[in-house]
Every structure is written in C-alpha cells, then in structure tokens.
Design a protein around this motif. Sequence first.
Motif, mmCIF file in Angstrom:
data_model
loop_
_atom_site.group_PDB
_atom_site.id
_atom_site.type_symbol
_atom_site.label_atom_id
_atom_site.label_comp_id
_atom_site.label_asym_id
_atom_site.label_seq_id
_atom_site.Cartn_x
_atom_site.Cartn_y
_atom_site.Cartn_z
ATOM 1 N N ARG A 287 -17.137 -20.973 -0.641
ATOM 2 C CA ARG A 287 -15.832 -21.540 -0.262
ATOM 3 C C ARG A 287 -15.247 -22.370 -1.405
ATOM 4 O O ARG A 287 -14.069 -22.254 -1.758
ATOM 5 N N THR A 288 -16.103 -23.224 -1.993
ATOM 6 C CA THR A 288 -15.632 -24.105 -3.070
ATOM 7 C C THR A 288 -15.114 -23.266 -4.241
ATOM 8 O O THR A 288 -14.065 -23.544 -4.821
ATOM 9 N N PHE A 289 -15.883 -22.226 -4.572
ATOM 10 C CA PHE A 289 -15.501 -21.352 -5.694
ATOM 11 C C PHE A 289 -14.177 -20.649 -5.410
ATOM 12 O O PHE A 289 -13.243 -20.676 -6.214
ATOM 13 N N LEU A 290 -14.089 -20.019 -4.238
ATOM 14 C CA LEU A 290 -12.884 -19.233 -3.932
ATOM 15 C C LEU A 290 -11.657 -20.132 -3.762
ATOM 16 O O LEU A 290 -10.562 -19.781 -4.195
ATOM 17 N N ASP A 291 -11.849 -21.300 -3.161
ATOM 18 C CA ASP A 291 -10.708 -22.213 -2.994
ATOM 19 C C ASP A 291 -10.156 -22.630 -4.347
ATOM 20 O O ASP A 291 -8.934 -22.691 -4.543
ATOM 21 N N LEU A 292 -11.057 -22.896 -5.263
ATOM 22 C CA LEU A 292 -10.576 -23.283 -6.604
ATOM 23 C C LEU A 292 -9.877 -22.097 -7.275
ATOM 24 O O LEU A 292 -8.763 -22.217 -7.780
ATOM 25 N N ALA A 293 -10.543 -20.939 -7.244
ATOM 26 C CA ALA A 293 -9.986 -19.756 -7.925
ATOM 27 C C ALA A 293 -8.631 -19.360 -7.329
ATOM 28 O O ALA A 293 -7.737 -18.898 -8.046
ATOM 29 N N GLN A 294 -8.485 -19.565 -6.027
ATOM 30 C CA GLN A 294 -7.224 -19.181 -5.365
ATOM 31 C C GLN A 294 -6.191 -20.310 -5.387
ATOM 32 O O GLN A 294 -5.168 -20.232 -4.717
ATOM 33 N N GLY A 295 -6.485 -21.352 -6.147
ATOM 34 C CA GLY A 295 -5.518 -22.435 -6.339
ATOM 35 C C GLY A 295 -5.311 -23.307 -5.112
ATOM 36 O O GLY A 295 -4.283 -23.978 -4.999
ATOM 37 N N LYS A 296 -6.305 -23.324 -4.203
ATOM 38 C CA LYS A 296 -6.138 -24.136 -2.986
ATOM 39 C C LYS A 296 -6.658 -25.555 -3.191
ATOM 40 O O LYS A 296 -6.377 -26.440 -2.395
ATOM 41 N N THR A 297 -7.496 -25.744 -4.203
ATOM 42 C CA THR A 297 -8.022 -27.084 -4.490
ATOM 43 C C THR A 297 -7.766 -27.402 -5.952
ATOM 44 O O THR A 297 -7.399 -26.527 -6.744
ATOM 45 N N GLU A 298 -8.009 -28.666 -6.284
ATOM 46 C CA GLU A 298 -7.704 -29.121 -7.646
ATOM 47 C C GLU A 298 -8.517 -28.344 -8.684
ATOM 48 O O GLU A 298 -9.734 -28.186 -8.539
ATOM 49 N N ASP A 299 -7.837 -27.927 -9.723
ATOM 50 C CA ASP A 299 -8.489 -27.187 -10.804
ATOM 51 C C ASP A 299 -8.942 -28.200 -11.864
ATOM 52 O O ASP A 299 -8.397 -28.268 -12.960
ATOM 53 N N LYS A 300 -9.977 -28.973 -11.520
ATOM 54 C CA LYS A 300 -10.278 -30.114 -12.385
ATOM 55 C C LYS A 300 -10.844 -29.731 -13.738
ATOM 56 O O LYS A 300 -10.799 -30.509 -14.673
ATOM 57 N N TYR A 301 -11.348 -28.517 -13.848
ATOM 58 C CA TYR A 301 -11.880 -28.088 -15.156
ATOM 59 C C TYR A 301 -10.877 -27.233 -15.954
ATOM 60 O O TYR A 301 -11.230 -26.690 -16.986
ATOM 61 N N HIS A 302 -9.672 -27.077 -15.409
ATOM 62 C CA HIS A 302 -8.655 -26.229 -16.067
ATOM 63 C C HIS A 302 -9.184 -24.811 -16.283
ATOM 64 O O HIS A 302 -9.141 -24.273 -17.382
ATOM 65 N N TRP A 303 -9.712 -24.260 -15.224
ATOM 66 C CA TRP A 303 -10.263 -22.904 -15.286
ATOM 67 C C TRP A 303 -9.190 -21.839 -15.032
ATOM 68 O O TRP A 303 -9.423 -20.668 -15.295
ATOM 69 N N LEU A 304 -8.062 -22.241 -14.463
ATOM 70 C CA LEU A 304 -7.055 -21.235 -14.126
ATOM 71 C C LEU A 304 -6.001 -21.143 -15.222
ATOM 72 O O LEU A 304 -5.446 -22.162 -15.649
ATOM 73 N N CYS A 305 -5.741 -19.927 -15.640
ATOM 74 C CA CYS A 305 -4.641 -19.689 -16.585
ATOM 75 C C CYS A 305 -3.487 -19.116 -15.763
ATOM 76 O O CYS A 305 -3.543 -17.960 -15.309
ATOM 77 N N HIS A 306 -2.487 -19.952 -15.516
ATOM 78 C CA HIS A 306 -1.356 -19.524 -14.689
ATOM 79 C C HIS A 306 -0.438 -18.624 -15.510
ATOM 80 O O HIS A 306 0.135 -19.061 -16.511
ATOM 81 N N VAL A 307 -0.318 -17.385 -15.076
ATOM 82 C CA VAL A 307 0.365 -16.361 -15.859
ATOM 83 C C VAL A 307 1.821 -16.751 -16.141
ATOM 84 O O VAL A 307 2.291 -16.655 -17.281
ATOM 85 N N ARG A 308 2.512 -17.253 -15.123
ATOM 86 C CA ARG A 308 3.934 -17.544 -15.333
ATOM 87 C C ARG A 308 4.126 -18.717 -16.289
ATOM 88 O O ARG A 308 5.004 -18.685 -17.156
ATOM 89 N N ALA A 309 3.306 -19.753 -16.147
ATOM 90 C CA ALA A 309 3.418 -20.902 -17.035
ATOM 91 C C ALA A 309 3.100 -20.469 -18.463
ATOM 92 O O ALA A 309 3.785 -20.852 -19.422
ATOM 93 N N GLU A 310 2.097 -19.645 -18.605
ATOM 94 C CA GLU A 310 1.699 -19.156 -19.936
ATOM 95 C C GLU A 310 2.829 -18.327 -20.551
ATOM 96 O O GLU A 310 3.148 -18.464 -21.720
ATOM 97 N N ARG A 311 3.444 -17.491 -19.728
ATOM 98 C CA ARG A 311 4.532 -16.641 -20.223
ATOM 99 C C ARG A 311 5.744 -17.493 -20.592
ATOM 100 O O ARG A 311 6.399 -17.250 -21.598
ATOM 101 N N ALA A 312 6.030 -18.515 -19.759
ATOM 102 C CA ALA A 312 7.185 -19.381 -20.041
ATOM 103 C C ALA A 312 6.983 -20.119 -21.360
ATOM 104 O O ALA A 312 7.917 -20.263 -22.152
ATOM 105 N N SER A 313 5.729 -20.541 -21.613
ATOM 106 C CA SER A 313 5.508 -21.295 -22.862
ATOM 107 C C SER A 313 5.524 -20.358 -24.071
ATOM 108 O O SER A 313 5.706 -20.794 -25.193
#
Length: 315
Positions: A287-313
């Motif tokens: 649960r902890t893993f999937l919640d983080l990966a699916q953006g439901k909990t804080e991404d405290k280690y900055h493991w998620l690369c948000h595609v739209r934010a990356e594209r905008a930058s």
Amino acid sequence: MAKLNATDWIWRDGEFIAWQDANVHVLAHSMQFGSSAFEGIRCYDTPRGPAIFRLEDHLQRLLNSCKIYRMEVPYTVDELVAANCELVEKNGLNACYLRPMVIRGYGAAGMVPFDSPVEVFLPCWPWGSYLGDHAMENGADACVSTWARMAPNTTPSMAKIAGNYLGGQLIKMEALANGYDEGIALGPDGLISEGSGQNVFVVQRGVIFTSPMNGTLLPGITRDSIIMLARDAGLDVREGPLQREMLYTADEIFLTGTASEVTPVRSVDKIKVGIGRTGEVTKLLQRTFLDLAQGKTEDKYHWLCHVRAERASAT
Ligand SMILES: Cc1ncc(COP(=O)(O)O)c(C=O)c1O
C-alpha cells in the motif's frame, strides 16, 4: 501471459519513429549475442498526470549496464529523461511501462562487438500487473527453481543485459510448466538469490530479510525503495544470506520489481506461507509503495518524475 500492446511512437536515436518501423537486422550483434542493455520502468497515473517512478535511477542503471559492457551511449541521463517524458506525452499515455534499450546493431561479423553501432530505442506501452491481479491481492504460488543464478564473476548480475535473461526464462518457464506463477532461484551457494524478474523478501517474527548484493542478483530499484519505505515505517530490515528453508518457515514472503511491484507469495513448493493469506507487513508495504507511486502520498524522496512538469521546463 501478456502480449505487447502497441503504441504509436518509439524514440530512436533522437527521433520518433512509428512502432512498426522499430526494426533491426537479423544479424544485429544483440540478436546474435544478447548484447542489449535495457530497463523496465513504470509510469503511474497520478493526480498531477503521468509520473515516471525513479526514472533517473533506472536510466543511471542503464548507463551503468552499458559501461560494464563497454557500450558508449551518446546521451546523458538528463537527455534520456527528457526523451522518455516526451515519449509518454506523444503516445498520449497516463500509465505505462517503459523499456529503454541500448543495443549493438548490425556490423560486426563475430562476437567482438566494436564494429556494431550502439543504438538507443525508447519504447513504452500500457501494461497491467505482471503476475496478475489475483496474485497482487491473494499471493502468487512460487517454487524453488532447479536453475541456479549465475555465479559472481561470470556474467555480471548488476548489468541488466538481455543475455542474463536466458536464465530468467528457464526459471520462469519451468515454474509455469509445473503450474506455479513464479520461480525463486538459489545462487551457486544454495542460498536464496532472486526470482526470474524480482527480488525476494522474507518476513519472520516482524523482521524483514532480503538477500544481499552478492553478485548473483540485480540491484532492484523497487528493492531499494521498499527497504527505505520499510525503515521509514519503523520496521527492521536486514540484508544478509538467506537459507532456502526460510521460504518454508516464513510468516510472509513478497517479491519486488518494477513489473511485479510488491507481490505477495502465498505458497512455495506447495507449502503454505504463514497463514496462506497476504500478511500485514506485505499489505502495509504494498500500500505504501503504490500510494507513493500513484501520487496519493507525499513523494518525500522525489522519486516521481512528473511528465508534464518536466515537459513544461523543457520548452
Ligand atoms: C532479474 C531481476 N531481478 C530483480 C528485478 C527487480 O528490479 P527493479 O525493482 O529495479 O525492477 C528485475 C526487474 O527488472 C529483474 O529482472
């Protein structure tokens, strides 16, 4: 078993080509000799749009695999991050599996690869749970494989390279032929190594054990994530040699991998694991893993690369 779900575009050496045009010659070096380094990465559908899990870490592992095999890749991690994000966006996907590949192409006549060009392909496609929803929920039935993993200092287990997966195929096919979902392989020392495409965790009296990096297994990025999340949750995680019989006496067992995420194991060699249902530690970590990966909990280690934010930058 999962069949490939074609998408529109594949990135090849700096340009997008149609899925059906991503071909190589039958005499490409990687076809003849297995010299193709690759990654498996998941992109999750989050409230902020598609987000790729630990993209930089996967790409760094890809470049490391290439370095071990003396393959010179003309792209940096940052360039490959940008290309993968563009790929997901161009294919119009929210959730998918990404399979970056660096291959040795057509040129060399024999095994010495240096006359074959290094080519980079970035495909992706939608892919559900690897061992099936039933296994994610209730647990997989596993066996101990008769095939052992490679010994250290033979073919390097830290490199994720196509040739290494011949052993994995034997482990998996044997398991399926005998009616199991997955095979767990021992190392040449007879101790637990890993599954055909997953790392193994065993829970006994509340302590979580996993095999150490001993030259027989891939340093899984999910394995690393789970160790960190478990320690964050105050759980005791120990890396050390694991005897085969721990698979029969464990309270809980789970497998980790990008494709498999966190999959419980409910039996090994037809011996029930614990009470035969997904245990509390496994449930918590899944649960902890999937919640983080699916953006439901804080991404405290900055493991998620948000595609739209990356594209905008990038624009
Ligand atoms: C042989 C093997 N072991 C372990 C893993 C798990 O690694 P990761 O969590 O980085 O996907 C994989 C999957 O890539 C694998 O193929």
